[in-house]
Design a protein around this motif. Structure first.
Motif, mmCIF file in Angstrom:
data_model
loop_
_atom_site.group_PDB
_atom_site.id
_atom_site.type_symbol
_atom_site.label_atom_id
_atom_site.label_comp_id
_atom_site.label_asym_id
_atom_site.label_seq_id
_atom_site.Cartn_x
_atom_site.Cartn_y
_atom_site.Cartn_z
ATOM 1 N N LEU A 276 0.856 -1.187 0.000
ATOM 2 C CA LEU A 276 0.000 0.000 0.000
ATOM 3 C C LEU A 276 0.887 1.230 0.000
ATOM 4 C CD1 LEU A 276 -2.723 -0.864 2.657
ATOM 5 C CD2 LEU A 276 -3.041 -0.634 0.206
ATOM 6 N N SER B 124 -3.669 7.502 3.400
ATOM 7 C CA SER B 124 -3.103 7.656 2.061
ATOM 8 C C SER B 124 -2.292 8.945 1.983
ATOM 9 C CB SER B 124 -4.213 7.667 1.016
ATOM 10 O OG SER B 124 -5.053 8.779 1.217
ATOM 11 N N GLN C 235 -4.315 11.210 -2.821
ATOM 12 C CA GLN C 235 -4.397 9.856 -3.361
ATOM 13 C C GLN C 235 -5.441 9.058 -2.598
ATOM 14 O OE1 GLN C 235 -0.501 8.141 -3.231
ATOM 15 N NE2 GLN C 235 0.311 9.495 -4.798
ATOM 16 N N ILE C 236 -5.938 8.010 -3.232
ATOM 17 C CA ILE C 236 -6.913 7.122 -2.604
ATOM 18 C C ILE C 236 -6.189 5.872 -2.137
ATOM 19 C CG2 ILE C 236 -8.979 5.729 -2.994
ATOM 20 C CD1 ILE C 236 -9.754 7.769 -5.178
ATOM 21 N N LEU C 237 -6.430 5.472 -0.898
ATOM 22 C CA LEU C 237 -5.838 4.260 -0.353
ATOM 23 C C LEU C 237 -6.722 3.088 -0.726
ATOM 24 C CD1 LEU C 237 -3.525 3.238 1.417
ATOM 25 C CD2 LEU C 237 -5.012 3.514 3.382
ATOM 26 N N GLU C 238 -6.242 2.239 -1.638
ATOM 27 C CA GLU C 238 -7.051 1.096 -2.022
ATOM 28 C C GLU C 238 -6.182 -0.140 -2.202
ATOM 29 O OE1 GLU C 238 -9.170 1.218 -5.799
ATOM 30 O OE2 GLU C 238 -7.540 2.365 -6.660
ATOM 31 N N LEU C 239 -6.777 -1.257 -1.918
ATOM 32 C CA LEU C 239 -6.124 -2.554 -2.041
ATOM 33 C C LEU C 239 -6.774 -3.273 -3.211
ATOM 34 C CD1 LEU C 239 -4.016 -4.236 -0.487
ATOM 35 C CD2 LEU C 239 -5.897 -5.258 0.752
ATOM 36 N N ASN C 240 -5.980 -3.573 -4.236
ATOM 37 C CA ASN C 240 -6.525 -4.239 -5.415
ATOM 38 C C ASN C 240 -5.515 -5.244 -5.952
ATOM 39 O OD1 ASN C 240 -4.597 -2.662 -6.804
ATOM 40 N ND2 ASN C 240 -6.080 -1.016 -7.100
ATOM 41 N N SER D 182 -1.968 -4.279 -6.149
ATOM 42 C CA SER D 182 -1.297 -4.148 -4.860
ATOM 43 C C SER D 182 -0.645 -5.448 -4.397
ATOM 44 C CB SER D 182 -2.294 -3.718 -3.780
ATOM 45 O OG SER D 182 -2.982 -2.570 -4.150
#
Length: 139
Positions: A20, A38, A42-47, A50
């Motif tokens: 992340l 984040s 920015q957007i904190l995302e788990l995809n 990642s």
């Protein structure tokens, strides 16, 4: 994720490693846990982008839980459906032997990697976190 979460020779702990782009902000008072946020804007995302890699380790050894420090091969991407199906029905050692030849993460400088792996110096992560805190909070 644990596949077969009961006493069975084929019980496996599946470990997935993600990255992340985040910042840890400690609680100023030191009384509560800090927050992972984040970077600004920015957007904190788990995809799927990642996910760096994965590994799997057996949970039991005979009638006992395997405890201690373990080394396991790290594989790139996500575990395949074939691997997950195989590990449920076959011993971990046999399944890992099949995948280890093709899916290991590449290492650009093998000598440097081996030297680093052999050298176990340094502080534990908990000590590094404490080192970053104010002296009053550390106590």
């Amino acid at each position: 994720m644990v596949l077969h979460p009961y006493l069975d020779d084929n019980s496996v702990l599946l470990i997935q490693i993600f990255c992340l782009n985040a910042i840890y902000v400690p609680d100023p008072s030191g009384q509560r846990a800090g927050k992972v946020i984040s970077h600004p804007g920015q957007i904190l995302e788990l995809n799927t982008q990642s996910q760096l890699g994965w590994t799997a380790v057996p949970v039991f050894d005979s009638d006992y839980v395997r405890s201690g420090v373990h080394s396991a091969p790290l594989f790139q991407g996500s575990p395949s459906a074939e691997f997950l199906q195989s590990v449920i029905s076959q011993p971990m050692k046999d399944v890992m032997a099949e995948v280890v030849l093709n899916n290991l993460l590449t290492v650009a400088n093998t000598k440097k990697f081996v030297d680093t792996q052999a050298n176990k110096r340094g502080q534990e992560l908990s000590q590094l976190v404490l080192h970053c805190m104010d002296k009053k909070i550390r106590k």
